[in-house]
Every structure is written in structure tokens, then in C-alpha cells.
Design a protein around this motif. Structure first.
Motif, short mmCIF file in Angstrom:
data_model
loop_
_atom_site.label_atom_id
_atom_site.label_comp_id
_atom_site.label_asym_id
_atom_site.label_seq_id
_atom_site.Cartn_x
_atom_site.Cartn_y
_atom_site.Cartn_z
N ILE A 182 0.84 -1.19 0.00
CA ILE A 182 0.00 0.00 0.00
C ILE A 182 0.88 1.25 0.00
N THR A 183 0.60 2.14 -0.94
CA THR A 183 1.39 3.35 -1.14
C THR A 183 0.53 4.59 -0.85
N PRO A 184 1.02 5.51 -0.02
CA PRO A 184 0.27 6.75 0.18
C PRO A 184 0.48 7.71 -1.00
N HIS A 185 -0.35 8.73 -1.08
CA HIS A 185 -0.20 9.81 -2.06
C HIS A 185 -0.29 9.32 -3.51
N VAL A 186 -1.29 8.51 -3.78
CA VAL A 186 -1.53 8.00 -5.13
C VAL A 186 -2.53 8.90 -5.84
N ASP A 187 -2.24 9.24 -7.07
CA ASP A 187 -3.16 10.03 -7.89
C ASP A 187 -3.84 9.11 -8.89
N LEU A 188 -5.17 8.99 -8.79
CA LEU A 188 -5.94 8.21 -9.76
C LEU A 188 -6.20 9.09 -10.98
N HIS A 189 -5.97 8.54 -12.17
CA HIS A 189 -6.10 9.34 -13.38
C HIS A 189 -7.33 9.02 -14.20
N GLU A 190 -7.61 7.76 -14.41
CA GLU A 190 -8.77 7.41 -15.20
C GLU A 190 -9.17 5.97 -14.93
N SER A 191 -10.38 5.66 -15.38
CA SER A 191 -10.91 4.31 -15.25
C SER A 191 -11.47 3.91 -16.61
N GLU A 192 -11.24 2.67 -16.97
CA GLU A 192 -11.71 2.17 -18.27
C GLU A 192 -12.53 0.92 -18.05
N LYS A 193 -13.62 0.80 -18.79
CA LYS A 193 -14.47 -0.39 -18.75
C LYS A 193 -14.19 -1.19 -20.01
N LEU A 194 -13.66 -2.40 -19.86
CA LEU A 194 -13.27 -3.22 -21.00
C LEU A 194 -13.91 -4.60 -20.91
N THR A 195 -14.11 -5.22 -22.07
CA THR A 195 -14.53 -6.62 -22.04
C THR A 195 -13.38 -7.43 -21.43
N TYR A 196 -13.70 -8.61 -20.96
CA TYR A 196 -12.67 -9.45 -20.35
C TYR A 196 -11.54 -9.71 -21.34
N GLU A 197 -11.88 -9.95 -22.59
CA GLU A 197 -10.86 -10.25 -23.60
C GLU A 197 -9.93 -9.07 -23.83
N LYS A 198 -10.50 -7.85 -23.94
CA LYS A 198 -9.67 -6.66 -24.15
C LYS A 198 -8.80 -6.38 -22.94
N ALA A 199 -9.35 -6.58 -21.74
CA ALA A 199 -8.56 -6.38 -20.52
C ALA A 199 -7.42 -7.39 -20.46
N ARG A 200 -7.70 -8.63 -20.82
CA ARG A 200 -6.65 -9.66 -20.82
C ARG A 200 -5.56 -9.32 -21.82
N ASP A 201 -5.94 -8.83 -23.00
CA ASP A 201 -4.95 -8.43 -24.01
C ASP A 201 -4.09 -7.26 -23.51
N LEU A 202 -4.72 -6.27 -22.88
CA LEU A 202 -3.97 -5.14 -22.33
C LEU A 202 -3.01 -5.62 -21.25
N TRP A 203 -3.48 -6.50 -20.37
CA TRP A 203 -2.63 -7.03 -19.29
C TRP A 203 -1.42 -7.76 -19.88
N ARG A 204 -1.68 -8.66 -20.83
CA ARG A 204 -0.59 -9.43 -21.46
C ARG A 204 0.42 -8.54 -22.18
#
Length: 87
Positions: free
Chosen positions: A47-69
Motif C-alpha cells: 500500500i502506497t500513500p499519495h496515489v493520484d488516480l487518473h482514469e478508469s476504463e471499462k473493457l470486455t474481459y478479452e480486451k482487458a486480458r490483451d492489455l494485461w498481457r
């Protein structure tokens, strides 16, 4: 990729959190969310303090898996621990 996974860029300034939406869409499709965040001081190995969240994306499972890989194949590595507190 599991129901929740964390990636951190090798310079430890950027991170992504992948997690499964709690509820399916009206058509029954399950989506993954990807949150992008930065920490100018660098992410710790936990856990890290002082984190800035920038954006959130909603992806299909397949697209999320491709991005992760593709991310893991380049400048990102898997974090075994969460990198920031979530609600």
C-alpha cells in the motif's frame, strides 16, 4: 489474470489495477475495470500513500486480458500485493 490484478511500471511511477465489475451489464456481459494511477514518489511493494488516480476504463474481459498481457511483455510487472487502498 484473476478477478483482481495489479501491474506496476518498472520505474514504479505508474500502476494499473484490473478488477472484475461486481455486476454484469443488462445483456449479461461481464466487464473488467482498469484504473490507472501514478505516484510521483514511486509505488512501494504494498500500500502506497499519495496515489493520484487518473482514469478508469471499462473493457470486455478479452480486451482487458490483451492489455494485461501486452503490458507485462513490455515495461510492466505484476505486483503480488495491492498498491493502494480501494473502497
Amino acid at each position: 489474470m484473476q478477478h483482481e490484478s495489479w501491474l506496476v511500471k518498472k520505474d514504479r511511477v505508474w500502476a494499473m489495477r484490473f478488477f472484475q465489475d461486481k455486476h454484469s451489464d443488462e445483456d449479461g456481459t461481464t466487464y473488467m475495470r482498469v484504473h490507472y494511477a501514478s505516484c510521483r514518489l514511486g509505488f512501494l511493494h504494498g500500500i502506497t500513500p499519495h496515489v493520484d488516480l487518473h482514469e478508469s476504463e471499462k473493457l470486455t474481459y478479452e480486451k482487458a486480458r490483451d492489455l494485461w498481457r501486452s503490458s507485462v511483455e513490455t515495461e510492466w510487472e505484476v505486483s503480488e500485493k495491492p498498491l493502494w487502498k480501494t473502497l
